[in-house]
Design an enzyme around this catalytic site. Structure first.
Site, PDB file in Angstrom:
ATOM      1  N   LYS A  13      45.895 -64.311  -5.826  1.00 34.16           N
ATOM      2  CA  LYS A  13      46.689 -65.324  -5.470  1.00 34.16           C
ATOM      3  C   LYS A  13      45.987 -66.482  -5.392  1.00 34.16           C
ATOM      4  CE  LYS A  13      47.494 -63.581  -1.477  1.00 34.16           C
ATOM      5  NZ  LYS A  13      46.592 -62.458  -1.270  1.00 34.16           N
ATOM      6  N   ARG A  88      53.145 -63.941   6.933  1.00 27.56           N
ATOM      7  CA  ARG A  88      52.296 -62.673   7.023  1.00 27.56           C
ATOM      8  C   ARG A  88      53.375 -61.894   7.626  1.00 27.56           C
ATOM      9  NH1 ARG A  88      46.692 -62.796   6.152  1.00 27.56           N
ATOM     10  NH2 ARG A  88      45.973 -64.815   6.004  1.00 27.56           N
ATOM     11  N   ARG A 126      33.395 -54.607  -7.649  1.00 33.68           N
ATOM     12  CA  ARG A 126      32.947 -55.233  -8.751  1.00 33.68           C
ATOM     13  C   ARG A 126      32.425 -56.735  -8.822  1.00 33.68           C
ATOM     14  NH1 ARG A 126      36.119 -53.485 -12.407  1.00 33.68           N
ATOM     15  NH2 ARG A 126      37.354 -55.548 -12.480  1.00 33.68           N
ATOM     16  N   ARG A 139      31.093 -63.395  -0.715  1.00 36.43           N
ATOM     17  CA  ARG A 139      32.378 -63.706   0.218  1.00 36.43           C
ATOM     18  C   ARG A 139      32.565 -62.712   1.257  1.00 36.43           C
ATOM     19  NH1 ARG A 139      37.589 -64.930  -3.408  1.00 36.43           N
ATOM     20  NH2 ARG A 139      38.212 -64.290  -1.331  1.00 36.43           N
ATOM     21  N   ARG A 150      41.582 -55.697   5.737  1.00 39.76           N
ATOM     22  CA  ARG A 150      42.488 -56.636   5.423  1.00 39.76           C
ATOM     23  C   ARG A 150      43.601 -55.854   4.692  1.00 39.76           C
ATOM     24  NH1 ARG A 150      40.744 -61.013   2.258  1.00 39.76           N
ATOM     25  NH2 ARG A 150      42.562 -61.940   2.761  1.00 39.76           N
TER      26      ARG A 150
END
Length: 194
Positions: A13, A88, A126, A139, A150
């Site tokens: 996204k 959400r 990966r 990250r 998540r």
């Protein structure tokens, strides 16, 4: 053009939102970024949010929608915007629809990224390995445990948002496992038909 990009973490996204921003000159609105900006700017909604955050609580849907409402009034969002990661939940989607209707606005499309979760986990692993090999910081979201949490949260709350928008005739799907360029072409077809 007012769009929502919907899908699990790691579905692409953010990558596609950036491409849309570049092509159409409309902002990508991240509720996390907007929340931090409202707190830093000391807006009324920002002050409410700060008090809640400092108390260690989750910011309510009303406050998040209020922050989105403030943000879409800014000049760069007058021609449209891309919501990534919001809404959400069904209550957030309802509140967003009501807020937009009050302003005489409506969504043009909700684009859902369909993915294979097992392949998605491999994609994130990966990406983390490639980032580490390049000597860059990984990250926080690319940590396998964080990513699994998540993904679970998405399945538990956000997955219901797709059918909510399907009932309203706004939901369109893309193959989030396709190469970036192919996903971009799918999105361009959706946007041009909206």
């Amino acid at each position: 053009m007012r769009l929502i990009l919907l899908g699990p973490p790691g579905a692409g996204k953010g990558t596609q939102a950036q491409l849309l921003v570049e092509k159409y000159g409309i902002p990508q609105l991240s509720t996390g970024d907007m929340l931090r900006a409202a707190v830093a700017a000391g807006t009324e909604v920002g002050r409410k949010a700060q008090a809640i955050i400092e108390a260690g609580e989750l910011v309510s849907d009303d406050i998040v929608v209020g922050i989105v409402a403030e943000r879409i009034e800014e000049e760069d969002a007058k021609g449209g915007f891309i919501l990534d990661g919001f809404p959400r939940t069904i209550p957030q989607a309802d509140a967003l629809d009501s807020m937009l209707a009050e302003r005489g606005l409506a969504l043009d499309a909700v684009i859902e990224f369909k993915v294979d979760e097992a392949q998605l986990v491999h994609r994130i692993e990966r990406r983390a390995a490639e980032t580490a090999a390049a000597g860059k910081p990984i990250r926080k979201d690319d940590n396998p445990e964080v990513f699994q949490r998540r993904l679970r949260e998405f399945r538990e709350a956000t997955v219901a948002v797709g059918p909510f928008y399907r009932e309203r005739g706004l939901l369109r799907t893309v193959d989030g496992m396709a190469p970036v360029e192919a996903v971009t072409r799918q999105i361009e077809q959706i946007v041009s038909a909206a």
